[in-house]
Design an enzyme around this catalytic site. Structure first.
Site, PDB file in Angstrom:
ATOM      1  N   LYS A  13       0.825  -1.217   0.000  1.00  0.00           N
ATOM      2  CA  LYS A  13       0.000   0.000   0.000  1.00  0.00           C
ATOM      3  C   LYS A  13       0.858   1.267   0.000  1.00  0.00           C
ATOM      4  O   LYS A  13       0.592   2.196  -0.764  1.00  0.00           O
ATOM      5  CB  LYS A  13      -0.931  -0.019   1.224  1.00  0.00           C
ATOM      6  CG  LYS A  13      -1.788   1.210   1.358  1.00  0.00           C
ATOM      7  CD  LYS A  13      -2.743   1.082   2.524  1.00  0.00           C
ATOM      8  CE  LYS A  13      -1.995   0.989   3.840  1.00  0.00           C
ATOM      9  NZ  LYS A  13      -2.241   2.041   4.786  1.00  0.00           N
TER      10      LYS A  13
ATOM     11  N   ARG B 245       9.766 -11.194   5.154  1.00  0.00           N
ATOM     12  CA  ARG B 245      10.282  -9.862   5.474  1.00  0.00           C
ATOM     13  C   ARG B 245      10.772  -9.819   6.931  1.00  0.00           C
ATOM     14  O   ARG B 245      11.827  -9.257   7.219  1.00  0.00           O
ATOM     15  CB  ARG B 245       9.172  -8.819   5.272  1.00  0.00           C
ATOM     16  CG  ARG B 245       9.709  -7.414   5.200  1.00  0.00           C
ATOM     17  CD  ARG B 245       8.613  -6.389   5.121  1.00  0.00           C
ATOM     18  NE  ARG B 245       7.769  -6.504   3.943  1.00  0.00           N
ATOM     19  CZ  ARG B 245       6.654  -5.787   3.765  1.00  0.00           C
ATOM     20  NH1 ARG B 245       6.251  -4.936   4.689  1.00  0.00           N
ATOM     21  NH2 ARG B 245       5.954  -5.924   2.674  1.00  0.00           N
TER      22      ARG B 245
ATOM     23  N   ARG C 271      -2.743  -9.776  12.981  1.00  0.00           N
ATOM     24  CA  ARG C 271      -2.731  -8.431  12.390  1.00  0.00           C
ATOM     25  C   ARG C 271      -3.625  -8.379  11.137  1.00  0.00           C
ATOM     26  O   ARG C 271      -4.352  -7.417  10.914  1.00  0.00           O
ATOM     27  CB  ARG C 271      -1.282  -8.046  12.030  1.00  0.00           C
ATOM     28  CG  ARG C 271      -1.047  -6.548  12.052  1.00  0.00           C
ATOM     29  CD  ARG C 271       0.366  -6.177  11.676  1.00  0.00           C
ATOM     30  NE  ARG C 271       1.371  -6.768  12.535  1.00  0.00           N
ATOM     31  CZ  ARG C 271       2.587  -7.144  12.114  1.00  0.00           C
ATOM     32  NH1 ARG C 271       2.948  -6.985  10.862  1.00  0.00           N
ATOM     33  NH2 ARG C 271       3.444  -7.671  12.953  1.00  0.00           N
TER      34      ARG C 271
END
Ligand code: AMP
Length: 210
Positions: free
Chosen positions: A30, A144, A161
C-alpha cells in the site's frame, strides 16, 4: 493494455485532480503504491499514521496526546484525529486532489470526512482497496520479518494483524462499496504491473462518473 493506454489514463486522472482514499492490508504494498499514485497524479498523499508519528517524534501537543494510544495499539480518539484531518484538508496543497491513507477507519470517521468535504463543496471520487490473498501475505510478511531479524513477528502475530485489518476495515469498505466508489485491485504482482492495474481501474471509475 499498452503503455500508451496507461499513460493516457494517467494523464486524464492527473487532470481530474482526484480525491481518493487507499486501503490495503499489511504486506499489500500500500505504501509503495500510495507514493506512486500521488507522484503520477500530482496529488498530495496524507497518511494519518505518518502525521501522528511525526508529531510524536517532535513531541508536539498532538504527539504527546496521541502517543499513549499509539503505544497501546489503540486508535487515537476521534476528537483528536478528526480535527487533525480537518486542518490538514484545509491546507492549500489539497486543492488539486489528495490521497488519504489510514483515514477513515470507522464509520463515524466516514461521516466526519463527508462533513469536512461537504463544507468545502467537494466529495470523494474513489476509494482504492488493494486486495491480496492472505496466505500470500503471510508468506511475504514472514520472509520480510526473517530478513529484518524481527523474530517477534511470527506467524500467529501476523495472522492476528491481518484479521484485525479485516475486522477494522470491513464496515468502511462496505459503506464505500454501497456508494459505488470502491475500486478493488489485486495488489499481488510486480510493482509496475500493480500500478498499471491501479491506473486502469481508477480511470474506469472516473470515466463512469464523468
Ligand atoms: P498506521 O500507520 O496507519 O497504522 O497508524 C499508526 C497509528 O496511528 C494507529 O495505530 C493509530 O494509533 C493511529 N491512527 C492512524 N490513523 C488513525 C485513525 N484514522 N483513527 C485513529 N487512530 C489512527
Amino acid at each position: 493494455m499498452t503503455q500508451t493506454d496507461v499513460q493516457a489514463q494517467t494523464a486524464s486522472l492527473a487532470a481530474a485532480g482526484v480525491r481518493m482514499l487507499i486501503i490495503g492490508p499489511p504486506g499489500s504494498g500500500k505504501g509503495t503504491q500510495a507514493a506512486r499514485i500521488s507522484e503520477r497524479l500530482g496529488i498530495v498523499a496524507i497518511s494519518t499514521g505518518d502525521i501522528f508519528r511525526a508529531n510524536v517524534k517532535e513531541r508536539t501537543p498532538l504527539g504527546i496526546e496521541a502517543k499513549s494510544y499509539m503505544d497501546a495499539g489503540d486508535f487515537v480518539p476521534d476528537s483528536v484525529t478528526n480535527n487533525m484531518v480537518r486542518e490538514r484538508l484545509a491546507q492549500a496543497d489539497v486543492a488539486g486532489g489528495f490521497l488519504l491513507d489510514g483515514y477513515p477507519r470507522t464509520t463515524a470517521q466516514v461521516e466526519e470526512l463527508d462533513a469536512i468535504l461537504a463544507a468545502g463543496s467537494t466529495s470523494l471520487d474513489l476509494v482504492l482497496q488493494l486486495t491480496a490473498d492472505h496466505e500470500e501475505l503471510v508468506r511475504r510478511l514472514l520472509s520480510r520479518a526473517a530478513e529484518e531479524g524481527r523474530t517477534d513477528d511470527n506467524e500467529s502475530v501476523i495472522r492476528h494483524r491481518l484479521d484485525l485489518y479485516t475486522q477494522q476495515t470491513s464496515a468502511v469498505v462496505k459503506e464505500y462499496a454501497g456508494r459505488g466508489i470502491l475500486v478493488e485491485v489485486d495488489g499481488i504482482g510486480a510493482i509496475d504491473e500493480v500500478t498499471d492495474r491501479v491506473m486502469a481501474a481508477m480511470a474506469r471509475v472516473i470515466e463512469r462518473q464523468a
